[in-house]
Design a protein around this motif. Structure first.
Motif, PDB file in Angstrom:
ATOM      1  N   CYS A 183      -6.497  -9.499  -0.596  1.00  0.00           N
ATOM      2  CA  CYS A 183      -7.343  -8.931   0.452  1.00  0.00           C
ATOM      3  C   CYS A 183      -7.284  -9.846   1.666  1.00  0.00           C
ATOM      4  CB  CYS A 183      -8.787  -8.819  -0.029  1.00  0.00           C
ATOM      5  SG  CYS A 183      -8.957  -7.584  -1.319  1.00  0.00           S
ATOM      6  N   THR A 184      -7.095  -9.237   2.848  1.00  0.00           N
ATOM      7  CA  THR A 184      -7.008 -10.039   4.064  1.00  0.00           C
ATOM      8  C   THR A 184      -8.233  -9.795   4.936  1.00  0.00           C
ATOM      9  OG1 THR A 184      -5.958  -8.332   5.423  1.00  0.00           O
ATOM     10  CG2 THR A 184      -4.518  -9.674   4.035  1.00  0.00           C
ATOM     11  N   LEU A 188     -14.274 -11.839   5.765  1.00  0.00           N
ATOM     12  CA  LEU A 188     -14.660 -11.556   4.374  1.00  0.00           C
ATOM     13  C   LEU A 188     -15.156 -12.787   3.629  1.00  0.00           C
ATOM     14  CD1 LEU A 188     -11.666  -9.223   3.467  1.00  0.00           C
ATOM     15  CD2 LEU A 188     -13.966  -8.552   4.185  1.00  0.00           C
ATOM     16  N   ILE A 200     -18.852 -10.084   6.329  1.00  0.00           N
ATOM     17  CA  ILE A 200     -19.222  -9.076   5.325  1.00  0.00           C
ATOM     18  C   ILE A 200     -18.612  -9.499   3.975  1.00  0.00           C
ATOM     19  CG2 ILE A 200     -19.320  -7.169   6.983  1.00  0.00           C
ATOM     20  CD1 ILE A 200     -16.580  -6.254   5.828  1.00  0.00           C
ATOM     21  N   TYR A 201     -19.061  -8.840   2.936  1.00  0.00           N
ATOM     22  CA  TYR A 201     -18.511  -9.155   1.617  1.00  0.00           C
ATOM     23  C   TYR A 201     -17.199  -8.423   1.373  1.00  0.00           C
ATOM     24  CZ  TYR A 201     -22.764 -11.606   0.420  1.00  0.00           C
ATOM     25  OH  TYR A 201     -23.780 -12.497   0.403  1.00  0.00           O
ATOM     26  N   ASN A 202     -16.349  -9.059   0.611  1.00  0.00           N
ATOM     27  CA  ASN A 202     -15.088  -8.463   0.177  1.00  0.00           C
ATOM     28  C   ASN A 202     -15.382  -7.445  -0.925  1.00  0.00           C
ATOM     29  OD1 ASN A 202     -12.552  -7.866  -0.830  1.00  0.00           O
ATOM     30  ND2 ASN A 202     -12.344  -9.834  -1.913  1.00  0.00           N
ATOM     31  N   SER A 203     -15.538  -6.199  -0.528  1.00  0.00           N
ATOM     32  CA  SER A 203     -15.799  -5.171  -1.553  1.00  0.00           C
ATOM     33  C   SER A 203     -14.485  -4.538  -2.028  1.00  0.00           C
ATOM     34  CB  SER A 203     -16.744  -4.094  -1.017  1.00  0.00           C
ATOM     35  OG  SER A 203     -16.214  -3.518   0.154  1.00  0.00           O
ATOM     36  N   GLY A 205     -11.661  -6.011  -2.819  1.00  0.00           N
ATOM     37  CA  GLY A 205     -11.031  -6.777  -3.900  1.00  0.00           C
ATOM     38  C   GLY A 205     -11.518  -6.314  -5.272  1.00  0.00           C
ATOM     39  N   SER A 248      -4.964  -5.395   1.062  1.00  0.00           N
ATOM     40  CA  SER A 248      -6.008  -4.627   1.738  1.00  0.00           C
ATOM     41  C   SER A 248      -6.214  -5.239   3.111  1.00  0.00           C
ATOM     42  CB  SER A 248      -7.282  -4.660   0.892  1.00  0.00           C
ATOM     43  OG  SER A 248      -8.420  -4.855   1.682  1.00  0.00           O
ATOM     44  N   GLY A 249      -6.251  -4.386   4.143  1.00  0.00           N
ATOM     45  CA  GLY A 249      -6.516  -4.822   5.509  1.00  0.00           C
ATOM     46  C   GLY A 249      -5.260  -5.333   6.201  1.00  0.00           C
ATOM     47  N   GLY A 250      -5.381  -5.509   7.505  1.00  0.00           N
ATOM     48  CA  GLY A 250      -4.319  -6.168   8.268  1.00  0.00           C
ATOM     49  C   GLY A 250      -3.067  -5.354   8.497  1.00  0.00           C
ATOM     50  N   SER A 252      -3.150  -2.538  10.652  1.00  0.00           N
ATOM     51  CA  SER A 252      -3.335  -1.676  11.835  1.00  0.00           C
ATOM     52  C   SER A 252      -2.713  -2.321  13.070  1.00  0.00           C
ATOM     53  CB  SER A 252      -4.823  -1.420  12.062  1.00  0.00           C
ATOM     54  OG  SER A 252      -5.395  -0.885  10.909  1.00  0.00           O
ATOM     55  N   PRO A 299      -5.079   0.212   4.303  1.00  0.00           N
ATOM     56  CA  PRO A 299      -6.014  -0.084   5.379  1.00  0.00           C
ATOM     57  C   PRO A 299      -7.302  -0.678   4.797  1.00  0.00           C
ATOM     58  CG  PRO A 299      -5.213   2.181   5.504  1.00  0.00           C
ATOM     59  CD  PRO A 299      -4.761   1.642   4.198  1.00  0.00           C
ATOM     60  N   GLY A 300      -7.960  -1.542   5.587  1.00  0.00           N
ATOM     61  CA  GLY A 300      -9.107  -2.283   5.053  1.00  0.00           C
ATOM     62  C   GLY A 300     -10.384  -1.497   4.906  1.00  0.00           C
ATOM     63  N   ASN A 301     -10.550  -0.430   5.690  1.00  0.00           N
ATOM     64  CA  ASN A 301     -11.797   0.321   5.539  1.00  0.00           C
ATOM     65  C   ASN A 301     -11.917   0.789   4.086  1.00  0.00           C
ATOM     66  OD1 ASN A 301     -13.470   0.571   7.907  1.00  0.00           O
ATOM     67  ND2 ASN A 301     -11.646   1.447   8.891  1.00  0.00           N
ATOM     68  N   PRO A 302     -13.077   0.541   3.483  1.00  0.00           N
ATOM     69  CA  PRO A 302     -13.174   0.768   2.031  1.00  0.00           C
ATOM     70  C   PRO A 302     -12.828   2.183   1.566  1.00  0.00           C
ATOM     71  CG  PRO A 302     -14.974  -0.615   2.759  1.00  0.00           C
ATOM     72  CD  PRO A 302     -14.248  -0.185   4.004  1.00  0.00           C
TER      73      PRO A 302
HETATM   74  P1  AMP Z   1      -8.493  -3.878   8.828  1.00  0.00           P
HETATM   75  O1  AMP Z   1      -7.721  -2.834   8.110  1.00  0.00           O
HETATM   76  O2  AMP Z   1      -8.167  -5.264   8.381  1.00  0.00           O
HETATM   77  O3  AMP Z   1      -8.386  -3.705  10.313  1.00  0.00           O
HETATM   78  O4  AMP Z   1     -10.020  -3.667   8.465  1.00  0.00           O
HETATM   79  C1  AMP Z   1     -10.674  -2.454   8.814  1.00  0.00           C
HETATM   80  C2  AMP Z   1     -12.136  -2.513   8.453  1.00  0.00           C
HETATM   81  O5  AMP Z   1     -12.281  -2.698   7.077  1.00  0.00           O
HETATM   82  C3  AMP Z   1     -12.877  -3.669   9.095  1.00  0.00           C
HETATM   83  O6  AMP Z   1     -14.177  -3.223   9.472  1.00  0.00           O
HETATM   84  C4  AMP Z   1     -12.946  -4.694   7.996  1.00  0.00           C
HETATM   85  O7  AMP Z   1     -14.020  -5.581   8.142  1.00  0.00           O
HETATM   86  C5  AMP Z   1     -13.063  -3.834   6.774  1.00  0.00           C
HETATM   87  N1  AMP Z   1     -12.517  -4.502   5.613  1.00  0.00           N
HETATM   88  C6  AMP Z   1     -11.276  -5.049   5.542  1.00  0.00           C
HETATM   89  N2  AMP Z   1     -11.065  -5.602   4.341  1.00  0.00           N
HETATM   90  C7  AMP Z   1     -12.195  -5.409   3.630  1.00  0.00           C
HETATM   91  C8  AMP Z   1     -12.594  -5.761   2.309  1.00  0.00           C
HETATM   92  N3  AMP Z   1     -11.770  -6.430   1.500  1.00  0.00           N
HETATM   93  N4  AMP Z   1     -13.825  -5.412   1.902  1.00  0.00           N
HETATM   94  C9  AMP Z   1     -14.647  -4.729   2.739  1.00  0.00           C
HETATM   95  N5  AMP Z   1     -14.324  -4.359   3.969  1.00  0.00           N
HETATM   96  C10 AMP Z   1     -13.126  -4.710   4.447  1.00  0.00           C
END
Ligand code: AMP
Ligand code: MG
Length: 418
Positions: A183-184, A188, A200-203, A205, A248-250, A252, A299-302
């Motif tokens: 998770c990136t 987090l 915010i919390y890493n949900s 992962g 997860s994330g990073g 976009s 994508p990071g959005n849950p």
């Molecule tokens: P990103 O895809 O990295 O641009 O993240 C998009 C959104 O998802 C942002 O609001 C992040 O804070 C949220 N997000 C990214 N990774 C996580 C995660 N592991 N747990 C919860 N929310 C996350």
């Protein structure tokens, strides 16, 4: 940007052929059988008693009644597991317990309740018996050589019992892919840590780990900063240890979205980036050829991560083990949004209604609103279109692993695979 269907086909095209491994009985639940299993002997293996009572000759007790019982000499006792057996001759019988082998000469068992009770020398039998009564015939359940389980069967507790019943300590099943989760996000923190403003919390992962563990082997689950060099090191290590890297994330357009660059610097070739879907548009998939590894950049959005896992990662993890997943059509119980150009996904709760599957899509639409997925047992999908779908319109649903699956599959005759 490619379509959802094209993305699915592209991923399916890079899944390696399933390969088999032998796994002990205790670890077989949920695994896919890689061999057809035949019965090496019939079941039951030998004729045995279905009840506690007396093994006797039916011809000796033809006239037996409670008023005028027939007295027989007791010549032995056959417990379950006993190998030395008495022979039953005219006027004789043997005590026998459930599972005990039927002694030579006996052709029926009279239950102890229909006799004067267990005694060591003589017993009074109160009723006649039919030949074969209370006897489980050898091979009546399974004939020797019959197919017990077909290759491709998903093993549940009863199949494990069946394998044990023929003396197998292990079975050949398809190897589960090993998955490393990364998770990136600088924002987090792990559950249990204190949050500073903006954090915010890493949900994702724990969610991705729980989802993945139900269909594959999770070998690691890490949290990494949005730092290009560090991320590259994590991806390199994750790739070494696993078959599938789940990020997860990073992925976009943000200045700190380094996943694609890290993957390419680790030698992975992009399969695609961006799919015409909502949520989950920035989905990124990359592969290495030899040995085959697949990297999913979710994508990071849950809700996006959840939907992309169900739509793309789960089918890939299943295909790796030889399971081809089906999707189903379900009737909407509430309106469903559509987009003119993108496929729309929402978590939903599917059930059986009066004439097939019915689904209630999540009421909340935001890709950050994970509570929308509470109690979801599927992900619903609507093709691009101009106006929203209405109640009673049909959507495609993909069932979550293990959630309500057996219940739905049991009634599959009423479902319509797409
Ligand atoms: P990103 O895809 O990295 O641009 O993240 C998009 C959104 O998802 C942002 O609001 C992040 O804070 C949220 N997000 C990214 N990774 C996580 C995660 N592991 N747990 C919860 N929310 C996350
Ligand atoms: Mg991020």
């Amino acid at each position: 940007m490619i379509s959802v269907a094209e993305a699915g086909v592209a991923i399916a095209g890079v899944i390696p052929a399933p390969c088999a491994e032998r796994v002990p009985l205790g670890q077989l639940v949920g695994r896919v059988l890689a061999e057809t299993v035949r019965a090496p002997f019939g079941q039951p293996l030998f004729a045995n008693s279905a009840m506690d009572g007396y093994a006797l000759r039916t011809e000796d007790v033809v006239s037996a009644t409670r008023g005028q019982p027939v007295s027989l000499a007791v010549v032995g006792t056959v417990a379950a597991g006993a190998s030395a057996l008495p022979t039953i001759r005219a006027g004789q019988c043997a005590q026998i317990m459930t599972g005990g082998r039927i002694p030579q000469g006996a052709d029926a068992v009279v239950i102890v309740e229909r006799t004067s009770g267990f005694a060591d020398d003589h017993v009074e039998i109160y009723e006649p018996a039919r030949s074969g009564q209370n006897i489980r015939r050898a091979g009546e359940d399974i004939a020797c050589g019959a197919q017990l389980l077909a290759a491709g069967a998903v093993l549940h507790a009863t199949e494990v019992g069946l394998l044990a019943s023929i003396g197998q300590r292990e079975a050949a099943v398809y190897r589960r892919p090993r998955v490393a989760i990364v998770c990136t996000g600088d924002e987090l923190r792990q559950p249990g840590q204190a949050l500073a403003p903006g954090q915010i919390y890493n949900s994702n992962g724990p969610m991705l780990r729980a989802l993945t563990a139900s269909v594959a082997d999770v070998c690691s689950c890490e949290l990494v900063r949005d730092q290009a060099k560090q991320l590259q090191e994590y991806v390199a290590r994750a790739q070494q240890d696993s078959d599938v890297v789940l990020l997860s994330g990073g992925v976009s357009m943000g200045r700190f979205d380094h996943v694609r660059q890290a993957a390419q610097r680790c030698g992975l070739e992009p399969l695609f980036w961006k799919v015409a879907q909502k949520p989950g548009k920035p989905l990124y998939v990359a592969v290495s050829q030899q040995p085959r590894k697949i990297l999913f950049g979710l994508p990071g959005n849950p809700v996006s991560a959840f939907v992309c896992w169900v739509e793309y990662v789960m089918p890939a993890l299943h295909a790796w083990q030889g399971i081809q997943q089906q999707t189903y059509r379900a009737k909407l119980k509430a309106p469903f949004p559509r987009d003119p150009l993108k496929q729309r996904f929402l978590p939903g709760r599917v059930d059986f209604g009066d004439d097939g599957l019915e689904v209630l899509p999540a009421g909340k639409r935001g890709s950050h609103m994970l509570s929308a997925a509470t109690a979801a047992n599927c992900v619903c999908a609507a093709e691009p279109g101009e106006r929203p779908l209405q109640s009673r319109d049909m959507v495609r649903v993909r069932l979550l692993p293990n959630v309500g699956l057996s219940q739905l599959v049991a009634k599959e005759s009423r479902t319509e695979p797409l």
